[in-house]
Design an enzyme around this catalytic site. Structure first.
Site: not given
Ligand code: DX5
Ligand code: ZN
Length: 228
Positions: A10, A35, A37, A39, A68, A70, A139, A185
């Site tokens: 990540s 990966h 993230d 957000m 990913h 969110m 998760m 994750d």
């Protein structure tokens, strides 16, 4: 124990002033995916990267980008992340009322679609979507931040999803692998990864462990493959 484990470092744990270098470092260390993230400060309290940064990461590496998101209303952002280079877009079951439509739309854009579930969401909600996505992300922390403690109760969820896949002949078309992708994750290190892999996970996301705990990222990645 599952074989052919995919490792997805990540980049959230990397140096944000040098994202391109960090992406390159992940590739050099022998990882399978980067990966990323994303957000939005609403679905989770944290804010991270957007499509522009993803595009910079994409230019810096040939690795598969495991993105990913969110964010609420993921459907509205699909195109932007596809254009920025996502190879798989994984959004949260809890973030939209149109899970099916969003999965379909991601597929229409010719990339893989993943569906993520928060630790407290019942495993019953996972089963109906297994045939409609390329990956399920269970998760193992509450989404939002790196460096949190692994939630051990999720291991049972992994076991139940793998069992359901085996019983119902649900396999993955992804990477030519015969196995359906179950990703974990959050709080993943050698010890917690082993629990997840033994329960049936085959894609491991890890930030803190690979960026801050092991001396060499490549050695950490190799350990997580549990070859011996
Ligand atoms: C948390 C993110 C994770 C995070 C994992 O919401 O989805 O990908 O970066 O970091 P560690 O491995 O530090 O828990
Ligand atoms: Zn993540």
């Amino acid at each position: 124990m599952v074989h052919n484990i995919k490792i997805a470092p990540s980049i959230l744990s990397g140096d944000f002033g040098r994202l391109a270098d960090e992406a390159h470092r992940i590739e050099q260390a022998g990882a399978d995916y980067v990966h990323v993230d994303i957000m939005d400060g609403h679905f989770v309290p944290n804010l991270t990267l957007g499509p522009k940064a993803l595009s910079a990461i994409n230019k810096a590496t040939n690795l598969f980008l495991d993105v990913h998101i969110m964010i609420y209303n993921p459907f509205d952002y699909v195109e932007r992340f596809v254009e920025a280079g996502a190879d798989r877009l994984t959004f949260h079951f809890e973030a939209t009322e149109d899970v099916e439509g969003t999965l379909e739309y991601i597929h229409k854009c010719h990339i893989e679609a993943g569906l993520a579930f928060c630790p407290e969401t019942s495993v019953e909600f996972v089963f109906p979507f297994l045939k409609k996505c390329d990956l399920v992300l269970l998760m193992t922390v509450h989404p939002g931040f790196g460096g949190q403690l692994f939630i051990p109760e999720v291991v049972e969820k992994v076991r139940l999803v793998r069992k359901f896949c085996d019983r119902n002949n649900i396999c993955g078309k992804v990477n030519g692998s015969a196995i359906f992708n179950i990703e974990v994750d959050g709080g993943i290190n050698e010890e917690t990864a082993r629990l997840c892999v033994e329960a049936g996970a085959n894609v491991l996301v890890t930030g803190t462990y690979l960026f801050n705990e092991v001396e060499e990222m490549s050695v950490g990645i190799e350990k997580l493959r549990f070859r011996s």
